[in-house]
Design a protein around this motif. Structure first.
Motif, PDB file in Angstrom:
ATOM      1  N   GLY A  16      63.684   3.914  69.789  1.00 24.31           N
ATOM      2  CA  GLY A  16      63.515   3.355  68.453  1.00 24.31           C
ATOM      3  C   GLY A  16      64.144   4.229  67.390  1.00 24.31           C
ATOM      4  N   MET A  17      63.955   5.545  67.501  1.00 22.37           N
ATOM      5  CA  MET A  17      64.544   6.452  66.527  1.00 22.37           C
ATOM      6  C   MET A  17      66.056   6.517  66.674  1.00 22.37           C
ATOM      7  SD  MET A  17      61.808   9.604  66.181  1.00 22.37           S
ATOM      8  CE  MET A  17      62.581  10.169  64.652  1.00 22.37           C
ATOM      9  N   ALA A  18      66.541   6.451  67.916  1.00 28.77           N
ATOM     10  CA  ALA A  18      67.988   6.509  68.146  1.00 28.77           C
ATOM     11  C   ALA A  18      68.686   5.287  67.569  1.00 28.77           C
ATOM     12  CB  ALA A  18      68.266   6.625  69.644  1.00 28.77           C
ATOM     13  N   ALA A  19      67.982   4.154  67.533  1.00 29.34           N
ATOM     14  CA  ALA A  19      68.581   2.917  67.029  1.00 29.34           C
ATOM     15  C   ALA A  19      68.558   2.837  65.502  1.00 29.34           C
ATOM     16  CB  ALA A  19      67.852   1.708  67.609  1.00 29.34           C
ATOM     17  N   ALA A  20      67.855   3.751  64.852  1.00 35.20           N
ATOM     18  CA  ALA A  20      67.741   3.719  63.392  1.00 35.20           C
ATOM     19  C   ALA A  20      69.078   4.046  62.739  1.00 35.20           C
ATOM     20  CB  ALA A  20      66.672   4.707  62.932  1.00 35.20           C
ATOM     21  N   HIS A  21      69.351   3.390  61.617  1.00 33.65           N
ATOM     22  CA  HIS A  21      70.598   3.619  60.900  1.00 33.65           C
ATOM     23  C   HIS A  21      70.411   4.432  59.623  1.00 33.65           C
ATOM     24  CE1 HIS A  21      71.641   0.021  63.351  1.00 33.65           C
ATOM     25  NE2 HIS A  21      72.795   0.647  63.444  1.00 33.65           N
ATOM     26  N   GLY A 176      64.294  13.350  67.371  1.00 36.47           N
ATOM     27  CA  GLY A 176      64.872  12.201  66.683  1.00 36.47           C
ATOM     28  C   GLY A 176      65.254  12.519  65.248  1.00 36.47           C
ATOM     29  N   LEU A 177      64.421  13.300  64.573  1.00 31.64           N
ATOM     30  CA  LEU A 177      64.731  13.697  63.197  1.00 31.64           C
ATOM     31  C   LEU A 177      65.975  14.574  63.142  1.00 31.64           C
ATOM     32  CD1 LEU A 177      61.122  14.522  61.956  1.00 31.64           C
ATOM     33  CD2 LEU A 177      62.533  12.592  61.213  1.00 31.64           C
TER      34      LEU A 177
END
Length: 383
Positions: A16-21, A176-177
């Motif tokens: 989910g975090m990797a897919a964030a733009h 992720g951050l």
């Protein structure tokens, strides 16, 4: 929750975090992923702002109370209300311990630490929640903030295994951050001029296309200032490129200062000695005032020879603006007219009567010249 389910939850959070733009999408994915993984009813991600001495909430998800916005603008708490952030946790890390999560309940403080977490207990009671697990987020070896997951009053209380799992989830969130930070830095570099720190041509192209679309849809005023720093070639030839670079940096600072006069304006270096200011929303006259100030200040720069400044705005009589290219042509033509006439004030397209020479120059390029997208096509032509 079994090991397989927890592994799946960790993978889902990371994906989910990797897919964030955007950072906001990343924060939301982190909080939602942790809330689901720990079977919580509410979750929040907060950052420790050391310079302001506060813990600021970035995102709230799940069953939020009326005072809990998804992306709060001003939900922050003095860090002295949560001494574990600056004292307890720091001491543990400094002593070689890990940033382990802990559990709090609405019934009272944690065993062995009377009164230490009373603020969190009071918050649980005030918001009608039964328990929470708090997991410190460690980024680049320092306390970055915390991941907070709560359950409703009648839900099972978090146990030590949940706290251990929350510690793992916080580490995944930190990774992720870090990835989000790297992507944001890459984006920043892609849209930033390395010498001046202003936006670059790519950033202007993107913003201008969006602005013209808004103008076509809603009639929003779009104004573009294009300017050419005079005397740069002489400085480079006589004093060297290092001195020329300093002149460009100083002019960039002046442009930034004048751009601040127009709310929301984007200031950029297009390349070489060419700069611009893009305004979306404010009246054209406000932009003209900022451009006037820019010309005045540029004329006072040591080593420089002032600036040739052209402006085009959809608020002026320049005809329909259906593309970003046309507005650029108009501002470009105004700038070249300013240079040719050695004007010490901005030339504004459309303000010289029905047969405005700038509009004519922009809309009727001579045959045999470069394509309309070439910003150099007016050079050498008399206005």
């Amino acid at each position: 929750m079994g090991e397989d389910m927890r592994l799946a939850a960790v993978v889902a959070l990371a994906q989910g975090m990797a897919a964030a733009h955007t950072p906001r999408e990343s924060w939301r994915a982190a909080a939602l992923g942790a809330c689901r993984a720990l079977d919580g009813s509410f979750a929040a991600l907060s950052v420790w702002e050391r310079e302001l001495g506060r813990l600021r909430v970035l995102v709230n998800v799940g069953e939020c109370r009326p005072d809990e916005e998804e992306f709060p603008e001003a939900e922050a708490y003095p860090v002295h209300q949560f001494p574990e952030i600056t004292e307890f946790l720091h001491e543990r890390w400094a002593g070689g311990g890990g940033p382990n999560a802990w559990v709090e309940t609405a019934e009272g403080t944690a065993a062995g630490t009377p009164g230490y977490f009373h603020r969190r207990v009071a918050a649980l009671r005030r918001r009608g929640r039964g328990c929470c697990v708090v997991a410190p987020v460690l980024l680049h070896g320092r306390a970055w903030g915390e991941l907070y997951v709560a359950r409703a009053v009648r839900a099972p209380v978090f146990d030590p295994a949940d706290a251990d799992f929350a510690t793992v989830l916080a580490a995944v969130v930190a990774a992720g951050l870090a990835q989000t930070e790297r992507l944001e830095e890459a984006r920043r570099l892609a849209f930033t001029d390395a010498l001046t720190g202003l936006a670059n041509r790519r950033a202007v192209d993107v913003r201008l296309e969006e602005a013209v679309e808004r103008h076509r849809a809603d009639g929003v005023v779009v104004s573009l200032v294009v300017c050419d720093l005079n005397g740069l070639k002489r400085v480079n030839d006589t004093l060297g490129h290092a001195v020329g670079d300093r002149l460009l940096e100083r002019f960039g600072s002046v442009l930034s200062l004048c751009g601040a006069m127009v709310p929301g304006a984007l200031v950029a270096r297009l390349g070489g000695d060419e700069f611009c200011l893009l305004s979306v929303g404010p009246p054209a006259d406000d932009v003209v005032k900022a451009a006037d100030e820019l010309c005045r200040r540029a004329g006072e720069l040591e080593m420089g020879e002032g600036v040739a400044c052209g402006l085009a705005s959809t608020e002026d009589p320049i005809g329909p603006v259906r593309s970003a290219r046309r507005l650029f042509r108009l501002a470009d033509a105004a700038q070249y007219r300013a240079k040719a006439t050695r004007a010490d004030r901005p030339v504004v397209a459309g303000r010289e009567g029905p047969d405005d020479p700038v509009v004519r120059l922009a809309d009727e390029p001579p045959s045999g010249q470069a394509e309309p997208g070439d910003r150099r096509r007016f050079r050498g032509r008399r206005p």
